[in-house]
Design a protein around this motif. Structure first.
Motif, PDB file in Angstrom:
ATOM      1  N   ARG A 435       0.567  -1.283   0.161  1.00 54.61           N
ATOM      2  CA  ARG A 435       0.047   0.101   0.097  1.00 54.61           C
ATOM      3  C   ARG A 435       0.667   1.265  -0.491  1.00 54.61           C
ATOM      4  O   ARG A 435       0.560   2.350   0.900  1.00 54.61           O
ATOM      5  CB  ARG A 435      -1.462  -0.399   1.308  1.00 54.61           C
ATOM      6  CG  ARG A 435      -1.798  -1.032   1.102  1.00 54.61           C
ATOM      7  CD  ARG A 435      -3.073  -0.865   0.106  1.00 54.61           C
ATOM      8  NE  ARG A 435      -3.683   0.257  -0.447  1.00 54.61           N
ATOM      9  CZ  ARG A 435      -4.732   0.715   0.960  1.00 54.61           C
ATOM     10  NH1 ARG A 435      -5.823  -0.371   1.678  1.00 54.61           N
ATOM     11  NH2 ARG A 435      -5.279   1.989   1.076  1.00 54.61           N
ATOM     12  N   GLU A 437       0.896   3.563  -1.721  1.00 54.11           N
ATOM     13  CA  GLU A 437      -0.182   5.140  -2.162  1.00 54.11           C
ATOM     14  C   GLU A 437      -0.386   5.628  -1.047  1.00 54.11           C
ATOM     15  O   GLU A 437       0.115   6.897  -1.211  1.00 54.11           O
ATOM     16  CB  GLU A 437      -1.154   4.466  -2.576  1.00 54.11           C
ATOM     17  CG  GLU A 437      -2.234   4.382  -2.349  1.00 54.11           C
ATOM     18  CD  GLU A 437      -1.586   3.025  -2.269  1.00 54.11           C
ATOM     19  OE1 GLU A 437      -2.685   1.932  -1.302  1.00 54.11           O
ATOM     20  OE2 GLU A 437      -1.042   2.105  -2.788  1.00 54.11           O
ATOM     21  N   TYR A 453      -0.139  -2.548 -10.907  1.00 53.28           N
ATOM     22  CA  TYR A 453      -0.798  -1.919 -10.160  1.00 53.28           C
ATOM     23  C   TYR A 453      -1.927  -0.483 -10.381  1.00 53.28           C
ATOM     24  O   TYR A 453      -3.124  -0.050 -10.889  1.00 53.28           O
ATOM     25  CB  TYR A 453       0.102  -0.120  -9.420  1.00 53.28           C
ATOM     26  CG  TYR A 453      -0.371   0.347  -8.302  1.00 53.28           C
ATOM     27  CD1 TYR A 453      -0.105   0.200  -6.804  1.00 53.28           C
ATOM     28  CD2 TYR A 453      -1.020   0.999  -8.657  1.00 53.28           C
ATOM     29  CE1 TYR A 453      -0.739   0.763  -6.520  1.00 53.28           C
ATOM     30  CE2 TYR A 453      -1.869   2.141  -7.939  1.00 53.28           C
ATOM     31  CZ  TYR A 453      -1.380   1.884  -6.342  1.00 53.28           C
ATOM     32  OH  TYR A 453      -1.840   3.194  -5.309  1.00 53.28           O
ATOM     33  N   GLU A 456      -5.266  -1.952 -11.351  1.00 54.46           N
ATOM     34  CA  GLU A 456      -5.950  -1.952 -10.608  1.00 54.46           C
ATOM     35  C   GLU A 456      -7.060  -0.300  -9.590  1.00 54.46           C
ATOM     36  O   GLU A 456      -7.862  -0.609  -9.318  1.00 54.46           O
ATOM     37  CB  GLU A 456      -5.478  -1.983  -9.019  1.00 54.46           C
ATOM     38  CG  GLU A 456      -5.558  -1.679  -7.423  1.00 54.46           C
ATOM     39  CD  GLU A 456      -6.912  -3.019  -6.928  1.00 54.46           C
ATOM     40  OE1 GLU A 456      -6.950  -2.982  -6.397  1.00 54.46           O
ATOM     41  OE2 GLU A 456      -6.233  -4.340  -7.533  1.00 54.46           O
ATOM     42  N   VAL A 457      -6.365   0.436 -10.298  1.00 51.42           N
ATOM     43  CA  VAL A 457      -6.731   2.031 -10.583  1.00 51.42           C
ATOM     44  C   VAL A 457      -7.732   2.691 -11.530  1.00 51.42           C
ATOM     45  O   VAL A 457      -8.259   3.363 -11.512  1.00 51.42           O
ATOM     46  CB  VAL A 457      -5.390   2.868 -10.168  1.00 51.42           C
ATOM     47  CG1 VAL A 457      -4.966   2.304  -8.333  1.00 51.42           C
ATOM     48  CG2 VAL A 457      -4.355   2.616 -11.192  1.00 51.42           C
ATOM     49  N   GLU A 458      -7.442   1.872 -13.090  1.00 51.55           N
ATOM     50  CA  GLU A 458      -8.274   2.286 -13.906  1.00 51.55           C
ATOM     51  C   GLU A 458      -9.693   2.572 -13.942  1.00 51.55           C
ATOM     52  O   GLU A 458     -10.178   3.848 -14.555  1.00 51.55           O
ATOM     53  CB  GLU A 458      -7.806   1.147 -15.186  1.00 51.55           C
ATOM     54  CG  GLU A 458      -8.757   1.312 -16.132  1.00 51.55           C
ATOM     55  CD  GLU A 458      -8.764   0.207 -17.216  1.00 51.55           C
ATOM     56  OE1 GLU A 458      -8.377   0.334 -18.555  1.00 51.55           O
ATOM     57  OE2 GLU A 458      -8.550  -1.351 -16.697  1.00 51.55           O
ATOM     58  N   GLY A 460     -11.273   4.094 -11.259  1.00 55.78           N
ATOM     59  CA  GLY A 460     -11.288   4.869 -10.915  1.00 55.78           C
ATOM     60  C   GLY A 460     -10.728   6.416 -11.517  1.00 55.78           C
ATOM     61  O   GLY A 460     -10.427   7.422 -10.947  1.00 55.78           O
ATOM     62  N   ASN A 492      -4.950   9.272  -7.297  1.00 52.23           N
ATOM     63  CA  ASN A 492      -4.778   8.214  -7.019  1.00 52.23           C
ATOM     64  C   ASN A 492      -5.913   7.728  -6.094  1.00 52.23           C
ATOM     65  O   ASN A 492      -6.294   8.014  -5.235  1.00 52.23           O
ATOM     66  CB  ASN A 492      -3.743   7.342  -6.225  1.00 52.23           C
ATOM     67  CG  ASN A 492      -3.183   5.577  -5.756  1.00 52.23           C
ATOM     68  OD1 ASN A 492      -4.306   5.264  -6.484  1.00 52.23           O
ATOM     69  ND2 ASN A 492      -2.103   5.902  -5.821  1.00 52.23           N
ATOM     70  N   PRO A 493      -6.913   6.759  -7.159  1.00 57.60           N
ATOM     71  CA  PRO A 493      -7.907   6.386  -6.334  1.00 57.60           C
ATOM     72  C   PRO A 493      -7.917   5.634  -4.992  1.00 57.60           C
ATOM     73  O   PRO A 493      -8.723   5.233  -4.472  1.00 57.60           O
ATOM     74  CB  PRO A 493      -8.862   4.964  -7.764  1.00 57.60           C
ATOM     75  CG  PRO A 493      -7.684   5.757  -8.829  1.00 57.60           C
ATOM     76  CD  PRO A 493      -6.923   5.894  -8.527  1.00 57.60           C
ATOM     77  N   LEU A 494      -6.526   4.931  -4.680  1.00 58.73           N
ATOM     78  CA  LEU A 494      -6.855   4.355  -3.760  1.00 58.73           C
ATOM     79  C   LEU A 494      -6.277   5.431  -2.534  1.00 58.73           C
ATOM     80  O   LEU A 494      -6.033   4.935  -1.793  1.00 58.73           O
ATOM     81  CB  LEU A 494      -5.666   3.063  -3.977  1.00 58.73           C
ATOM     82  CG  LEU A 494      -5.613   2.262  -4.774  1.00 58.73           C
ATOM     83  CD1 LEU A 494      -5.126   0.440  -5.293  1.00 58.73           C
ATOM     84  CD2 LEU A 494      -6.978   1.365  -4.603  1.00 58.73           C
ATOM     85  N   VAL A 500      -0.830   9.129  -8.781  1.00 51.19           N
ATOM     86  CA  VAL A 500      -0.464   8.057  -9.758  1.00 51.19           C
ATOM     87  C   VAL A 500       0.092   8.829 -11.071  1.00 51.19           C
ATOM     88  O   VAL A 500      -1.422   9.611 -11.344  1.00 51.19           O
ATOM     89  CB  VAL A 500      -1.909   7.303 -10.111  1.00 51.19           C
ATOM     90  CG1 VAL A 500      -3.600   6.794 -10.133  1.00 51.19           C
ATOM     91  CG2 VAL A 500      -1.359   6.156 -10.269  1.00 51.19           C
TER      92      VAL A 500
END
Length: 551
Positions: A435, A437, A453, A456-458, A460, A492-494, A500
């Motif tokens: 994690r 981020e 990675y 995973e965020v695409e 968002g 970053n969506p996370l 990001v």
């Protein structure tokens, strides 16, 4: 003074060992020296020059002049100044290179100001900013963005207006976003911010590197904006002139009687009236006013009048205005404030408050408690692309892709060569598992089909859709070529408080073109043709900024 010492430095790491003998000389009182500081951006160590006042007292109260060097010029301009009894001269090294004084170059100057002021007896109301050529541009840029930090600025033999450069790019298909980025970097657009910060401008009439017309034009603009400005044009002088000799004054083009006299007579004074031009939340503060634009560029004119009356004379494209009540108390503010905006009026008790936020859209009201849902271009995620490199960051590449790893190594080398910085590489799986981020901006190499990675965020990253190796949709517009690549930055969506960034695309061809991406010219996004990038203007297909909601 003059005593010498030798220091044996031994470096050991990973089976590697090297010994270096450092020869040191003890400097005397008032002599120039080179010191170092640790950058909070990436943990790299950078040097700067410092020339203290003659016979400086530890409990004294001295001015501080930050002098920015030009491109390929002397690395420490502080060494070119004469002997002063009233100020420290500091010469940033542009991160030991040639980094322009915006983005991380601007961060360096601000870090160095705080570092030196914390170590030496500096009067924060007598901090001055100067620079020559590229350094003069830096004085313009940092001066208009942070006018409240300086008692006066002195840009020398430099350009402060990039309008012509932006106009040339605006005429090229796909380059409109880069033109807009240059306008964001254009000091002339924010000249009104200097309305309470005096300016000294100098230029040689025979300058064969930066034409003298550059200073003449911006001086005319400053005068039109009501800024206190002194312009000194030296007849027959070229880009640099003079020589360094013992005595009070140093290199004539940087340090002469007229410049020092101008600086010495000015101290920072909090103004009762503030005029501010703001186009980004990261540069939203001008003196005691903070402005949040509703769209585009906001212009405000606010004055603390007599009797505790705050008059908002102008507010173009301004959604909110926040005032620093602590600063206003220095100007005599009492327990109550009467806010006047056109025909509207608001009375507010300010006792116990440090700040007062006022909403202007839809009528004058207090902004406290107003919901601000969803993503916004707010500090610490405002863009543009290069802002991802202004705080700690990591480069993330996918396991099993030699092309992506090589591109990641290029980004690492670029950061070292361009910014003298340190950047660590991690794999996509490591970044997700740890994690990362939570503490870092992440620069991802490769699109979602290559980088776990990124996959995973695409979903968002709502403004961009990867549609395979030959197509991408940006802000609802499909862009299709035989092969396409992207460079973009997004919250970053996370962890929306960190960035990001994605460089490359969905094909190895797009990834292999990463070394040719002009990172410093990317607004929020750039779509490119990997076959032409860096070889023809047409290599850049589209550039631009996301809107206030990152859409």
């Amino acid at each position: 003074s003059g005593d010498e010492a030798a220091l044996d430095l031994i470096v050991e790491a990973g089976g590697f060992r090297e010994e270096v003998e450092l020869k040191l000389r003890v400097v005397g009182e008032g002599e120039h020296r080179v010191e170092t500081y640790l950058s909070r951006v990436d943990g790299s160590v950078h040097s700067y020059g410092l020339k203290p006042p003659k016979a400086a007292e530890p409990r004294g109260n001295y001015g501080l002049l930050i002098s920015l060097h030009g491109f390929k010029g002397h690395p420490y301009f502080s060494e070119l100044y004469g002997d002063k009894d009233w100020l420290f001269a500091v010469g940033p090294s542009a991160r030991d290179g040639e980094v322009p004084y915006r983005e991380v170059g601007c961060v360096e100057v601000l870090e160095l100001l705080e570092w030196v002021a914390s170590r030496y007896p500096v009067d924060r109301d007598r901090v001055y900013l100067s620079g020559h050529s590229m350094g003069g541009y830096g004085a313009w840029f940092i001066g208009v963005r942070y006018p409240h930090l300086f008692a006066a600025i002195a840009p020398l033999s430099s350009r402060g207006d990039l309008s012509e450069d932006a106009a040339r790019l605006r005429g090229r298909r796909g380059w409109g976003g880069v033109a807009e980025l240059l306008e964001h970097y254009n000091p002339a657009n924010f000249a009104e911010n200097l309305s309470a910060t005096p300016v000294f401008v100098s230029h040689g009439s025979a300058d064969d590197i930066v034409p003298v017309e550059a200073s003449r034009r911006i001086v005319e603009k400053l005068r039109g904006a009501g800024v206190e400005v002194v312009y000194e044009e030296v007849e027959g002088a070229k880009h640099t002139w003079g020589s360094v000799k013992p005595g009070r004054y140093g290199l004539d083009c940087l340090d002469r009687k007229s410049i020092e006299s101008f600086l010495a007579k000015h101290a920072r004074r909090v103004p009762r009236r503030v005029r501010a031009v703001v186009d980004s939340d990261r540069f939203s503060k001008v003196w005691w006013v903070r402005v949040r634009p509703s769209r585009g560029t906001a212009r405000v004119d606010v004055e603390l009048a007599g009797g505790g009356e705050l008059v908002i004379r102008r507010a173009e494209n301004a959604a909110e205005v926040e005032v620093d009540l602590g600063e206003l108390r220095r100007l005599g503010l009492g327990r109550e404030l009467r806010v006047v905006y056109g025909a509207e009026e608001l009375r507010v008790s300010v006792e116990g408050r440090e700040r007062l936020a006022l909403r202007l859209e839809g009528g004058l009201s207090l902004a406290e408690g107003v919901a601000d849902e969803g993503l916004r271009k707010r500090v610490p995620v405002t863009g543009p692309f290069m802002d991802a490199f202004n705080r700690p960051f990591l480069i993330v590449y996918p396991e099993g892709s030699p092309a992506c790893r090589e591109a990641a190594l290029h980004v690492q080398r670029w950061w070292f060569n361009w910014a003298g910085g340190r950047a660590r590489l991690v794999t996509d799986r490591e970044a997700l598992a740890a994690r990362l981020e939570r503490g870092f901006n992440l620069v991802l190499v490769g699109g979602p089909s290559l980088n776990t990675y990124a996959r995973e965020v695409e979903s968002g990253i709502k403004a961009v859709r990867f549609l395979g190796p030959d197509a991408v949709a940006v802000r609802g517009v499909r862009i299709e070529r035989e092969s396409v690549g992207v460079a973009l930055v997004y919250p970053n969506p996370l962890n929306p408080k960190r960035y990001v960034a994605i460089v490359g695309g969905e094909s190895e061809e797009a990834v292999e073109a990463v070394p040719r991406i002009p990172f410093t010219l990317v607004p929020d996004y750039m779509v490119y043709d990997p076959r032409l990038l860096g070889r023809a203007w047409e290599g850049v297909i589209e550039t631009g900024f996301f809107d206030e909601r990152w859409e």
